[in-house]
Design a protein around this motif. Structure first.
Motif, PDB file in Angstrom:
ATOM      1  N   THR A   1      28.894  39.626  41.860  1.00 59.86           N
ATOM      2  CA  THR A   1      28.385  39.384  42.681  1.00 59.86           C
ATOM      3  C   THR A   1      29.167  37.822  43.155  1.00 59.86           C
ATOM      4  N   LEU A   2      30.006  37.566  43.602  1.00 59.46           N
ATOM      5  CA  LEU A   2      30.514  36.159  43.789  1.00 59.46           C
ATOM      6  C   LEU A   2      29.575  35.642  44.687  1.00 59.46           C
ATOM      7  N   LYS A   3      28.786  34.348  43.990  1.00 67.16           N
ATOM      8  CA  LYS A   3      27.919  33.220  44.207  1.00 67.16           C
ATOM      9  C   LYS A   3      28.376  32.441  45.167  1.00 67.16           C
ATOM     10  N   LYS A   4      29.245  32.262  44.736  1.00 68.71           N
ATOM     11  CA  LYS A   4      30.089  30.933  45.785  1.00 68.71           C
ATOM     12  C   LYS A   4      31.040  30.887  46.127  1.00 68.71           C
ATOM     13  N   THR A   5      31.696  29.667  47.085  1.00 69.79           N
ATOM     14  CA  THR A   5      32.740  29.860  47.907  1.00 69.79           C
ATOM     15  C   THR A   5      33.431  28.906  46.986  1.00 69.79           C
ATOM     16  N   LEU A   6      34.371  29.119  46.204  1.00 68.61           N
ATOM     17  CA  LEU A   6      35.812  28.858  45.664  1.00 68.61           C
ATOM     18  C   LEU A   6      36.845  28.497  46.586  1.00 68.61           C
ATOM     19  N   GLN A   7      36.622  26.808  45.853  1.00 70.56           N
ATOM     20  CA  GLN A   7      38.128  25.897  46.420  1.00 70.56           C
ATOM     21  C   GLN A   7      39.388  26.463  45.565  1.00 70.56           C
TER      22      GLN A   7
ATOM     23  N   GLN B   1      39.593  31.186  33.935  1.00 67.55           N
ATOM     24  CA  GLN B   1      40.245  29.152  34.445  1.00 67.55           C
ATOM     25  C   GLN B   1      40.414  29.451  36.104  1.00 67.55           C
ATOM     26  N   TYR B   2      39.717  28.279  36.507  1.00 65.75           N
ATOM     27  CA  TYR B   2      39.365  27.786  37.542  1.00 65.75           C
ATOM     28  C   TYR B   2      39.933  26.407  37.787  1.00 65.75           C
ATOM     29  N   GLY B   3      41.082  26.579  38.813  1.00 64.03           N
ATOM     30  CA  GLY B   3      42.187  25.568  39.010  1.00 64.03           C
ATOM     31  C   GLY B   3      42.286  25.259  36.754  1.00 64.03           C
ATOM     32  N   LYS B   4      41.560  24.002  37.479  1.00 62.02           N
ATOM     33  CA  LYS B   4      42.349  23.251  35.932  1.00 62.02           C
ATOM     34  C   LYS B   4      41.214  23.868  35.645  1.00 62.02           C
ATOM     35  N   ALA B   5      39.763  23.966  35.826  1.00 63.04           N
ATOM     36  CA  ALA B   5      38.845  24.030  34.398  1.00 63.04           C
ATOM     37  C   ALA B   5      38.888  25.279  34.229  1.00 63.04           C
TER      38      ALA B   5
ATOM     39  N   ASN C   1      25.418  47.660  34.242  1.00 66.31           N
ATOM     40  CA  ASN C   1      25.580  47.147  32.181  1.00 66.31           C
ATOM     41  C   ASN C   1      26.892  48.187  32.114  1.00 66.31           C
ATOM     42  N   ASP C   2      26.937  49.587  32.998  1.00 62.92           N
ATOM     43  CA  ASP C   2      27.836  49.959  32.481  1.00 62.92           C
ATOM     44  C   ASP C   2      29.655  49.091  32.690  1.00 62.92           C
ATOM     45  N   THR C   3      30.010  48.949  31.154  1.00 56.64           N
ATOM     46  CA  THR C   3      31.205  47.861  31.471  1.00 56.64           C
ATOM     47  C   THR C   3      32.608  49.040  31.468  1.00 56.64           C
ATOM     48  N   GLN C   4      32.615  50.284  31.854  1.00 57.89           N
ATOM     49  CA  GLN C   4      33.457  51.412  32.283  1.00 57.89           C
ATOM     50  C   GLN C   4      33.681  51.462  33.291  1.00 57.89           C
ATOM     51  N   ASN C   5      33.031  50.840  34.153  1.00 60.54           N
ATOM     52  CA  ASN C   5      32.771  51.287  35.630  1.00 60.54           C
ATOM     53  C   ASN C   5      31.988  49.461  36.397  1.00 60.54           C
ATOM     54  N   ILE C   6      33.728  48.674  37.047  1.00 55.23           N
ATOM     55  CA  ILE C   6      33.372  47.347  37.446  1.00 55.23           C
ATOM     56  C   ILE C   6      32.769  47.812  38.839  1.00 55.23           C
ATOM     57  N   TYR C   7      31.946  47.001  39.325  1.00 54.94           N
ATOM     58  CA  TYR C   7      32.242  46.650  41.160  1.00 54.94           C
ATOM     59  C   TYR C   7      32.411  45.396  41.062  1.00 54.94           C
ATOM     60  N   PHE C   8      32.774  44.850  41.952  1.00 54.85           N
ATOM     61  CA  PHE C   8      33.456  43.526  42.090  1.00 54.85           C
ATOM     62  C   PHE C   8      32.718  43.407  43.944  1.00 54.85           C
ATOM     63  N   LYS C   9      32.045  42.603  44.400  1.00 53.20           N
ATOM     64  CA  LYS C   9      31.455  41.945  45.878  1.00 53.20           C
ATOM     65  C   LYS C   9      31.991  41.268  46.303  1.00 53.20           C
ATOM     66  N   ASN C  10      31.545  41.142  47.360  1.00 56.83           N
ATOM     67  CA  ASN C  10      31.953  39.429  47.595  1.00 56.83           C
ATOM     68  C   ASN C  10      33.281  38.475  48.030  1.00 56.83           C
ATOM     69  N   SER C  11      34.328  39.905  47.167  1.00 53.73           N
ATOM     70  CA  SER C  11      35.456  39.492  46.696  1.00 53.73           C
ATOM     71  C   SER C  11      36.280  38.933  47.959  1.00 53.73           C
ATOM     72  N   THR C  12      36.922  38.046  47.226  1.00 52.62           N
ATOM     73  CA  THR C  12      38.258  36.785  47.625  1.00 52.62           C
ATOM     74  C   THR C  12      39.223  36.824  47.592  1.00 52.62           C
ATOM     75  N   GLU C  13      40.264  36.353  48.946  1.00 57.15           N
ATOM     76  CA  GLU C  13      41.577  36.386  48.326  1.00 57.15           C
ATOM     77  C   GLU C  13      41.402  34.623  47.138  1.00 57.15           C
ATOM     78  N   LYS C  14      40.780  34.185  46.757  1.00 56.85           N
ATOM     79  CA  LYS C  14      40.844  32.956  45.350  1.00 56.85           C
ATOM     80  C   LYS C  14      40.643  33.966  44.121  1.00 56.85           C
ATOM     81  N   LEU C  15      40.506  35.229  43.846  1.00 58.39           N
ATOM     82  CA  LEU C  15      40.419  36.218  42.541  1.00 58.39           C
ATOM     83  C   LEU C  15      41.475  37.088  42.717  1.00 58.39           C
TER      84      LEU C  15
END
Lengths: 308, 269
Positions: free
Chosen positions: B7-13, B40-44, B57-71
């Protein structure tokens, strides 16, 4: 002695050989044209001795059973080796299926061994042919070739499977007259057509000229089975009693031993159902003493041990 | 087991490269190990747990929440498992996807299914340019698998596509199927200019009359038998294309400017 409905079942066996087999599904605009294509493809394919392959129509297919939803027929083709089978399949595809209006060809059997169906035939398209990889309902990707022809497009799957098979299962119908023997054979063939995975490659499923190995002529490697020729009863080491006037043979090729055995059982049962009054006196089988073919179809085992 | 959820917890620049977060890369890893993975996030480079809250914990089924166009690069080079993404995503979704399934319940930026080789990618929203195209410098784009887009796609869909199937239920921009080598693209909506530009082979399946340039030529009305197989194959996917039944089409061939043997099939209603 085994008897069913007073018809004697000889204590003998049919001797059969290893072959390579394949199945092709032929579809067309309607069954009429599917049969035109299939009859051409399985024509002149009665015996590997002179035809290269033994082939026949296995059964009709409804639109629900074919890849393109059109009616069709499945054909089985057998040869003594994979190379001959490949050559014959390609030749017959090119001359009989490609040429037949509205006909299309698809693989009819799954196997790791694949042989060309339209893989080389595509060059007939002279550069205008196109391939299409399409997933079937099971998610399996299959390659098809679309070849432009004058009636539209000829569609064929690229390859079909090739499997180990058995050819030469047989039984003999010994009757008191030629019409009686032929009628019994016809009844048997009709019943045997209901069994899948087998074909009876001879005309109408019946052969009248059973052969033995060798000949008095050095160049002939097969010649008439004189022991079962009724007109030679007095001059050869005959297998026939005085009342037998005609013998017909049904030869069966199939994908497995069990398929051929099931087909033989169904065929012999159909004859025995006619009873002794039909003119059929005995059922026998052709073999070479058990020395040539590894597969022995023992008539008593196939028909069960019970005597009637 | 619960799906491994990020779950994305910060706003990405800046853009975040998420290529590491795939079922095959994370298989048999503990949550703490996953959290310490650097992205890798920008240069950092940032730790995963600095950006995402990780649960399941099920690594074969991955879920992304709050995803944005920065991912970016979500599901890149995936070889197994499933990935579901709630929200929009950035560029290169399903880059080099080989096996497995990705569902994106939002819009994507450019280059979705770039270099894709297999598997299934479903996009519920719209997608950007070069869907199923090739990454810079490569001469072949998507070469396997299936892409289904419920919304619209921008320009250059299937550019240099080599094999596979792209089904777009909405409309597409310009140069759809440009430089296409083979494969199949279906579009239910409108198409932009220069469709099939420099197309060598392959099939564009349309339901609406396209704007054709001079080197795509009309070959007339036909009933093509292979379409029954193609349409039957669509039934295994969640797409409106499975409703198509007509095998009657108008066939256009081209692009003759590059001696192309591709085709545009306009399905008759």
């Amino acid at each position: 002695m085994m008897k069913i409905n007073n018809i004697i079942i000889d204590d003998t066996f049919a001797e059969a050989f290893n072959m390579r087999g394949t199945r092709v599904l032929i579809t067309a605009q309607n069954l009429k044209w599917a049969y035109h294509a299939a009859n051409a493809m399985t024509g002149f394919a009665t015996s590997v001795i002179g035809c290269g392959v033994e082939a026949g129509i296995e059964r009709e297919l409804s639109g629900d059973e074919t890849p393109d939803g059109r009616p069709g027929v499945s054909i089985l083709m057998f040869a003594m080796g994979s190379k001959v089978l490949m050559q014959q399949l390609e030749t017959r595809m090119g001359q009989c299926i490609l040429t037949c209006p509205t006909a299309a060809a698809f693989a009819g059997i799954e196997s790791e061994d694949q042989i060309s169906l339209g893989k080389h035939l595509r060059y007939f398209g002279d550069g205008f042919q196109t391939s299409k990889v399409i997933r079937d309902v099971n998610g399996m990707a299959k390659r098809y070739w679309r070849i432009p022809v004058m009636d539209g497009e000829f569609l064929t799957e690229e390859t079909t499977g090739m499997v180990r098979a058995i050819g030469g299962g047989n039984f003999l119908i010994l009757a008191t007259s030629q019409p009686a023997a032929l009628q019994a054979a016809e009844n048997a063939v009709e019943a045997m057509k209901q069994v899948r995975n087998v074909i009876m490659p001879f005309p109408g499923g019946v052969v009248r000229s059973g052969s033995k190995v060798g000949s008095k002529y050095p160049k002939m490697f097969a010649s008439t089975n004189d022991a079962f020729c009724p007109t030679l009863k007095g001059v050869t080491n005959t297998e026939l009693s005085a009342d037998i006037e005609s013998v017909m043979e049904i030869v069966i090729d199939g994908l497995t031993f069990e398929d051929i055995a099931a087909s033989m059982r169904v065929g012999i049962e159909a004859i025995c159902d006619l009873g002794e009054a039909s003119g059929v006196k005995r059922i026998s089988a052709g073999n070479y003493g058990g020395k040539l073919g590894p597969h022995h179809f023992k008539l008593h085992d196939i028909m069960g041990k019970s005597n009637s | 087991m619960n799906a491994l959820t990020f779950t994305l917890k910060k706003t990405l620049q800046h853009s975040l490269n998420c290529a590491e977060l795939t079922p095959s890369n994370l298989a048999n890893k503990l949550v703490t190990e996953i959290g310490s993975t650097l992205l890798q996030y920008g240069k950092a480079k940032l730790r995963v747990d600095e950006i995402f809250e990780i649960t399941g914990n099920d690594t074969q089924n991955i879920y992304f929440k709050n995803s944005t166009e920065k991912l970016d690069y979500l599901g890149a080079n995936m070889t197994s498992g499933t990935m579901q993404i709630e929200g929009n995503v950035g560029a290169y979704l399903g880059f080099g996807l080989k096996q497995g399934k990705i569902n994106c319940y939002g819009n994507t930026a450019a280059f979705a299914a770039c270099n894709m080789a297999g598997g299934l990618l479903e996009i519920s929203g719209n997608t950007g340019d070069f869907l199923g195209g090739a990454s810079a410098g490569l001469r072949k784009g998507m070469h396997g698998g299936v892409v289904i887009v419920k919304g619209n796609a921008a320009d250059r869909v299937g550019d240099q596509m080599r094999r596979g199937l792209i089904l777009i239920e909405g409309s597409v921009g310009e140069y759809c199927g440009s430089r296409m080598i083979a494969g199949t693209i279906g579009v239910l909506g409108d198409t932009g200019k220069f469709i099939g530009f420099n197309m060598q082979r392959g099939t564009l399946l349309l339901t609406k009359i396209p704007k054709l340039h001079a080197t795509i030529q009309d070959c007339g009305m036909h009933t093509l038998p292979f379409l029954s197989l193609l349409f039957k194959s669509f039934k295994q996917y969640n797409t409106k294309f499975s409703d198509i039944k007509s095998q009657r089409i108008q066939r256009f061939s081209g692009d003759l400017a590059c001696n192309g043997n591709g085709e545009i099939l306009l399905i008759s209603p």
